[in-house]
Write a protein that holds these residues in place. Structure first.
Motif, PDB file in Angstrom:
ATOM      1  N   PHE A 116      36.667  49.342  52.218  1.00  0.00           N
ATOM      2  CA  PHE A 116      37.964  49.621  52.837  1.00  0.00           C
ATOM      3  C   PHE A 116      39.054  49.092  51.928  1.00  0.00           C
ATOM      4  N   TYR A 117      40.041  49.923  51.630  1.00  0.00           N
ATOM      5  CA  TYR A 117      41.148  49.422  50.824  1.00  0.00           C
ATOM      6  C   TYR A 117      41.918  48.386  51.633  1.00  0.00           C
ATOM      7  N   ASN A 118      42.347  48.787  52.828  1.00  0.00           N
ATOM      8  CA  ASN A 118      42.897  47.820  53.768  1.00  0.00           C
ATOM      9  C   ASN A 118      41.893  47.674  54.892  1.00  0.00           C
ATOM     10  N   LEU A 119      41.531  46.439  55.218  1.00  0.00           N
ATOM     11  CA  LEU A 119      40.573  46.276  56.302  1.00  0.00           C
ATOM     12  C   LEU A 119      41.199  46.816  57.579  1.00  0.00           C
ATOM     13  N   PRO A 120      40.458  47.671  58.312  1.00  0.00           N
ATOM     14  CA  PRO A 120      41.053  48.332  59.480  1.00  0.00           C
ATOM     15  C   PRO A 120      41.326  47.355  60.626  1.00  0.00           C
ATOM     16  N   LYS A 121      42.230  47.738  61.484  1.00  0.00           N
ATOM     17  CA  LYS A 121      42.459  46.995  62.732  1.00  0.00           C
ATOM     18  C   LYS A 121      41.986  47.866  63.867  1.00  0.00           C
ATOM     19  N   VAL A 122      41.260  47.269  64.789  1.00  0.00           N
ATOM     20  CA  VAL A 122      40.605  48.036  65.833  1.00  0.00           C
ATOM     21  C   VAL A 122      41.157  47.597  67.174  1.00  0.00           C
ATOM     22  N   SER A 123      41.381  48.577  68.085  1.00  0.00           N
ATOM     23  CA  SER A 123      41.853  48.161  69.400  1.00  0.00           C
ATOM     24  C   SER A 123      40.917  48.602  70.510  1.00  0.00           C
ATOM     25  N   GLN A 124      40.001  49.526  70.235  1.00  0.00           N
ATOM     26  CA  GLN A 124      39.103  49.969  71.295  1.00  0.00           C
ATOM     27  C   GLN A 124      37.814  50.491  70.691  1.00  0.00           C
ATOM     28  N   ARG A 125      36.860  50.812  71.595  1.00  0.00           N
ATOM     29  CA  ARG A 125      35.613  51.439  71.158  1.00  0.00           C
ATOM     30  C   ARG A 125      35.933  52.783  70.518  1.00  0.00           C
ATOM     31  N   ASP A 126      35.136  53.209  69.547  1.00  0.00           N
ATOM     32  CA  ASP A 126      35.362  54.494  68.877  1.00  0.00           C
ATOM     33  C   ASP A 126      36.805  54.610  68.402  1.00  0.00           C
ATOM     34  N   ASN A 130      43.850  58.654  50.665  1.00  0.00           N
ATOM     35  CA  ASN A 130      44.539  58.405  49.407  1.00  0.00           C
ATOM     36  C   ASN A 130      44.408  56.972  48.929  1.00  0.00           C
ATOM     37  N   SER A 131      43.856  56.136  49.787  1.00  0.00           N
ATOM     38  CA  SER A 131      43.749  54.740  49.384  1.00  0.00           C
ATOM     39  C   SER A 131      42.889  54.581  48.142  1.00  0.00           C
ATOM     40  N   ALA A 132      42.133  55.623  47.794  1.00  0.00           N
ATOM     41  CA  ALA A 132      41.193  55.479  46.684  1.00  0.00           C
ATOM     42  C   ALA A 132      41.877  55.238  45.350  1.00  0.00           C
ATOM     43  N   SER A 133      43.093  55.711  45.192  1.00  0.00           N
ATOM     44  CA  SER A 133      43.711  55.635  43.873  1.00  0.00           C
ATOM     45  C   SER A 133      44.629  54.426  43.735  1.00  0.00           C
ATOM     46  N   LEU A 134      44.610  53.519  44.699  1.00  0.00           N
ATOM     47  CA  LEU A 134      45.579  52.421  44.659  1.00  0.00           C
ATOM     48  C   LEU A 134      45.069  51.255  43.833  1.00  0.00           C
ATOM     49  N   ASP A 135      45.921  50.286  43.681  1.00  0.00           N
ATOM     50  CA  ASP A 135      45.593  49.082  42.930  1.00  0.00           C
ATOM     51  C   ASP A 135      44.546  48.266  43.677  1.00  0.00           C
ATOM     52  N   GLU A 136      43.525  47.799  42.948  1.00  0.00           N
ATOM     53  CA  GLU A 136      42.408  47.135  43.636  1.00  0.00           C
ATOM     54  C   GLU A 136      42.339  45.647  43.332  1.00  0.00           C
ATOM     55  N   SER A 137      43.386  45.098  42.732  1.00  0.00           N
ATOM     56  CA  SER A 137      43.222  43.748  42.198  1.00  0.00           C
ATOM     57  C   SER A 137      43.124  42.683  43.286  1.00  0.00           C
ATOM     58  N   HIS A 138      43.615  42.985  44.509  1.00  0.00           N
ATOM     59  CA  HIS A 138      43.565  41.943  45.533  1.00  0.00           C
ATOM     60  C   HIS A 138      42.201  41.853  46.203  1.00  0.00           C
ATOM     61  N   ILE A 139      41.290  42.765  45.850  1.00  0.00           N
ATOM     62  CA  ILE A 139      40.000  42.807  46.543  1.00  0.00           C
ATOM     63  C   ILE A 139      38.995  41.942  45.793  1.00  0.00           C
ATOM     64  N   VAL A 140      38.398  40.999  46.510  1.00  0.00           N
ATOM     65  CA  VAL A 140      37.408  40.113  45.907  1.00  0.00           C
ATOM     66  C   VAL A 140      36.026  40.572  46.326  1.00  0.00           C
ATOM     67  N   LEU A 141      35.195  40.882  45.330  1.00  0.00           N
ATOM     68  CA  LEU A 141      33.842  41.320  45.647  1.00  0.00           C
ATOM     69  C   LEU A 141      32.847  40.320  45.077  1.00  0.00           C
ATOM     70  N   PRO A 142      31.682  40.206  45.710  1.00  0.00           N
ATOM     71  CA  PRO A 142      30.672  39.290  45.163  1.00  0.00           C
ATOM     72  C   PRO A 142      30.227  39.722  43.771  1.00  0.00           C
TER      73      PRO A 142
END
Lengths: 646, 95, 196
Positions: A541-551, A581-593
């Motif tokens: 996820f480029y931005n981690l989603p926010k969820v408010s309900q099931r589905d 479109n999030s695929a083409s954005l800057d990814e530097s803030h994402i920390v991966l193992p």
């Protein structure tokens, strides 16, 4: 990070090809590796089953020797339960769960890779028995006179997948094949425990904002129950297998009756694992069904809470029914009554689930694509298998049926007609997620109808054979016993299944190359895994989603009007574009193992240690031991000084 | 997870040593019971070892202050072993 | 920084990942040892008719001392943890190594006990009592051995990484594991050694 110099060995970076697979800690890649390995073993186990069926096609057959036959049905059971089914469940879990809960990876990425590599090398270790194992042909009976084409299989363990004692003890199963198999399954147990703990922590601790426990997709819940079952049932099998090793390798007396041992203990230990194991196999599959049916009925799943709690009830009662596998081995009458009753009771939560799925489809806008066809026939097959299963709660009836083909028919309806069908449904459903392409629907329909036909033709007659008294695990039956006809039909069915699998493999290769491409949300999905661009980027996820309900993803696309119908929101295109479109954005803030070699090397050391233990004494075993210990210790040192994130 | 700034905890050496002395005392008492035929009763010994068990789990492992969920996981393990033991003993005709 | 919890901003159950994983593992271990001990109890009723019975061979004073040593290693472990929380690294290290040393002492005591028993004729294959006894205590010893290795690995980590809090949680998990090994011995000591 700061302490680059703390790494003793060089850390892998920007690698490709095979090194990429060895060092990856990405849950998606590991999930796909599980699926490919598991499917390979499905084909191996399937071919073993096919050989068995070809042998049984006619009376007094000598296609296989008795030794080969014994080994084949044993290895078939081991392969299908431990190497295929559990691996595929782990694969789906690994791939889907972090996506469903809105996480970037699992809680312990390196442990996840470790789980895979222990599984992989455990599988190799078990199969090494074909080349280095020894076993003796069965005592008595007909001498082996069959072809030597499959004689490699007579090196494999032959005591049945349940390894009943004392049949699998040194007296009746001499040689090293059984030891290799037993130790291999201990390795696989370690792998399962690691991935169960990992998935539990992931589900409990890495959920995205707003995704409370009762908003989780049902699939996540079902794998969660499975993880609990694994955590609490694996100790039983681990100890059971160690008692066998103790008896066979170190001269213990656990199952030697003349020394005061009691073989019944083995049955209790084995089935206290073995029965929860059945639910370990089938509960994730229930989860897959609960994901697919709502999407293709375009309705929310019926009775979410009952589905979840029925899962927990199955898991809980599943620990109290083990002795129904042992009704014929002289357990006290009171225990027989109790376990019989518990066996009937466990049908209730299973029934709840079946009715939930049917109610979900009821008045739904059903889309009968291949995935849905597999799901519906899952329900049909599972009900057939379930009804014959309930008959096993009736103790006198079990005395009649036990060790006959009736049992074989029953659990193959559950595991092939149920489990494998659901796995195929899941593959057709999630294939676009993994590859960004559809599996071909037309070829898929041929695959579906062939395997549907094949499964019923193969396994339905086995019920009748069993009721006529055909014993399971039998290498020989005489002419004129009136069971040739249905045996022949059953074998034809096995060949039909083989044909369907060939169609499926062709479909897979064809679709990976030339399948219809899709970039976003192919099925109008409901859960979070469809809110990423396809195939998902490494960080999910480029931005981690926010969820408010099931589905939640569904209700971002649709709103409910006053007639309680879903109506597309006016800006549905914009919403979709925003996700894509999030695929083409800057990814530097994402920390991966970071990548690591050590999960692979720790796994690599295990077969060496196992061989060194079993073939101990002598120079070569010392070399094996030294190799194993060196690899293991250097990996542990490296691992402990290497930060997970860099 | 929220960042919580912990104050530096105080030196609890004395507290833990006291607990350890209690544990050692119970162990000594157990061995004393073993040598006293009149009081060498299995139930009593098991009860004492359960007390030791709970002290170590509760204080050394801090389970007393731990999340409910963890307590639940831990006690499911015990729950499981009880019917298991009953069935096993049943099998041997010990019950 | 070092674990996903640092970048994680969503729902959780309020227990750090590593601790939760360790407790889940320990729940599995509880079942493991419960089953192990139950096997011993399962066969126990047959022991009195054997050539070598438990009460003939056990040396209770010796085993009591080694139980005491293991109990005290739990104390040193918790002290090390407490000093770590107070960022007193040198004392942490001392207590970790003391714990490892006490563990080694326990293991050597067990090996000594085994050699004596074997000399007196109690081996794995001599009787069902021998099989069950070595099985249960052997598995416990294996756990102690793994614990000692982990203690020394953690000590090494602290040597290299003096002030960074990177290993904080792994010390906590290690302590949990070590205490678990200790409580198992508490039960084994009572059920196998003391109960007639």
């Amino acid at each position: 990070m700061k302490n680059q110099n703390t790494n003793i060995y060089k850390r892998p970076k920007n690698v490709s090809g095979i090194l990429d697979l060895i060092t990856t800690v990405d849950h998606k890649k590991i999930g796909v590796m599980y699926l490919y390995t598991g499917f390979t073993f499905f084909l191996v186990g399937g071919l073993e089953a096919l050989l068995i069926r070809i042998h049984l096609m006619q009376a007094e057959s000598t296609f296989l020797s008795a030794a080969e036959y014994n080994s084949l049905f044993t290895v078939h059971g081991f392969t299908m339960v431990f190497l295929f089914f559990m691996a595929v469940n782990s694969g789906f879990g690994n791939y889907i769960i972090p996506l469903m809960i809105g996480a970037r990876d699992v809680a312990f990425p390196r442990m996840n890779a470790l789980g895979y590599w222990i599984y992989f090398f455990g599988a190799i270790f078990i199969h090494s028995t074909l080349f280095v194992g020894t076993t003796a042909p069965p005592i008595g009976g007909h001498s082996s006179q069959g072809s030597s084409l499959f004689s490699i299989f007579s090196n494999a363990l032959a005591g049945g997948w349940f390894l009943y004692q004392p049949n699998a003890g040194t007296q009746f199963s001499p040689g090293t094949a059984t030891d290799i198999g037993v130790l291999g399954v201990i390795f696989l147990g370690v792998a399962s425990l690691i991935s169960a703990i990992n998935l539990t922590v992931t589900t409990l601790n890495l959920r995205t904002k707003g995704l409370k426990l009762m908003k989780l997709p049902v699939y996540v819940w079902m794998t969660q129950v499975t993880s609990f079952l694994l955590i609490f049932s694996l100790p039983f099998i681990t100890i059971a297998l160690f008692t066998v090793l103790f008896d066979r390798q170190l001269g213990g007396n656990f199952y030697i009756a003349s020394m005061g041992g009691d073989p019944i203990l083995w049955q209790h230990l084995f089935w206290l694992f073995g029965h929860p194991e059945v639910y370990i196999l089938i509960l994730p599959v229930f989860g897959i069904m609960s994901e697919i049916i709502p999407v293709f009925s375009r309705k929310p799943v019926f009775g979410y809470a009952t589905l979840v709690f029925a899962g927990f009830a199955i898991g809980f009662i599943g620990f109290g029914v083990w002795a129904h596998h042992m009704f014929s081995s002289s357990i006290p009458p009171l225990a027989q009554a109790g376990f019989g009753a518990a066996t009937m009771i466990i049908a209730i939560p299973t029934g709840i689930k079946i009715f939930n799925w049917i109610a979900t489809m009821w008045f739904g806008k059903r889309n009968l694509n291949v995935s849905m066809l597999f799901s519906i026939s899952f329900i049909i097959n599972f009900v057939i298998g379930g009804v014959s299963g309930v008959t096993h709660a009736v103790v006198p009836s079990v005395w009649q049926q036990t060790d006959t083909y009736y049992i074989i028919g029953h659990f193959h309806y559950i595991l092939v007609g149920g489990g494998v069908f659901a796995i195929f449904a899941g593959i057709y459903y999630w294939f676009p997620l993994v590859f960004g392409k559809f599996l071909n629907e037309k070829i898929g329909k041929i695959h579906f109808w062939l395997i549907f036909l094949g499964v019923h033709v193969t396994f339905l007659p086995q019920h009748w054979l069993g009721l006529q008294g055909m014993v399971r695990r039998t290498w020989w039956y005489d002419k004129g016993m009136n069971i040739e006809y249905w045996n022949f039909v059953s074998s034809i069915g096995a060949i039909i299944i083989l044909l369907s699998l060939i169609v499926f493999i062709f479909n897979w290769i064809f679709s990976v190359r030339k399948g219809e491409e899709v970039i976003f949300d192919p099925w109008d999905g409901r859960t979070l895994e469809w809110s990423v661009p396809l195939p998902p980027p490494e960080y999910n996820f480029y931005n981690l989603p926010k969820v408010s309900q099931r589905d939640d993803f569904w209700y971002k696309k649709y709103k409910i009007d006053e007639n309680n119908r879903s109506v597309p929101r006016t800006n549905i295109k914009e919403i979709k574009n925003k996700y894509m479109n999030s695929a083409s954005l800057d990814e530097s803030h994402i920390v991966l193992p970071s990548r690591s070699y050590y999960p692979f090397t720790v796994g690599l050391s295990l077969p060496f240690l196992g061989w060194a233990f079993i073939f101990r004494g002598g120079f070569s075993s010392m070399i094996l031991l030294l190799t194993g210990v060196l690899i293991l210790i250097s990996s542990i040192v490296g691992w402990s000084l290497e930060p997970e994130y860099e | 997870m929220k960042e919580i700034i912990h104050p530096i905890p105080k030196d609890q050496t004395k507290y833990y040593v006291n607990i350890a002395i209690l544990l050692a005392g119970i162990t000594f008492f157990e061995v004393y019971l073993y040598y006293t035929p009149k009081w060498n009763i299995p139930i009593l010994l098991i009860f004492l070892s359960l007390i030791k068990f709970s002290i170590v789990v509760g204080y050394f492992m801090h389970l007393k202050y731990e999340n409910k969920l963890i307590k639940l996981f831990y006690f499911i393990g015990f729950l499981l072993s009880i019917p298991w033991l009953i069935i096993l003993f049943f099998e041997r005709g010990l019950l | 920084m070092n674990s996903l919890t640092h970048v994680h901003n969503g729902e959780d159950v309020g227990v750090p990942n590593q601790k939760l994983a360790m407790w889940l593992f320990l729940s599995s271990e509880v079942v493991f040892f419960a089953v192990l001990i139950s096997i011993y109890l399962f066969y126990k009723s047959a022991f009195h008719s054997l050539q070598i019975t438990p009460s003939d061979i056990f040396d209770i004073p010796f085993t009591s001392v080694s139980s005491f040593i293991l109990l005290m290693s739990s104390l040193t472990m918790v002290l090390s943890q407490n000093h770590y929380e107070r960022e007193d690294i040198s004392k942490t290290r001392i207590w970790i190594y003391t714990t490892g040393f006490l563990g080694l002492l326990f293991i050597s005591g067990q090996i000594y006990e085994y050699t004596i028993f074997i000399n007196e004729g109690l081996t794995i294959s001599s009787s069902i009592f021998g099989t069950a006894f070595y099985f249960v205590t052997g598995f416990h010893g294996l756990h102690v051995f793994i614990g000692i290795m982990l203690l020394f690995v953690t000590g090494m980590q602290i040597h290299i990484e003096d002030t960074n809090s990177k290993f904080g949680l792994s010390l906590d998990s290690l302590a949990l594991y070590w205490h678990c090994v200790d409580i198992v011995w508490i039960v084994i000591f009572t059920i196998i050694y003391l109960i007639p």
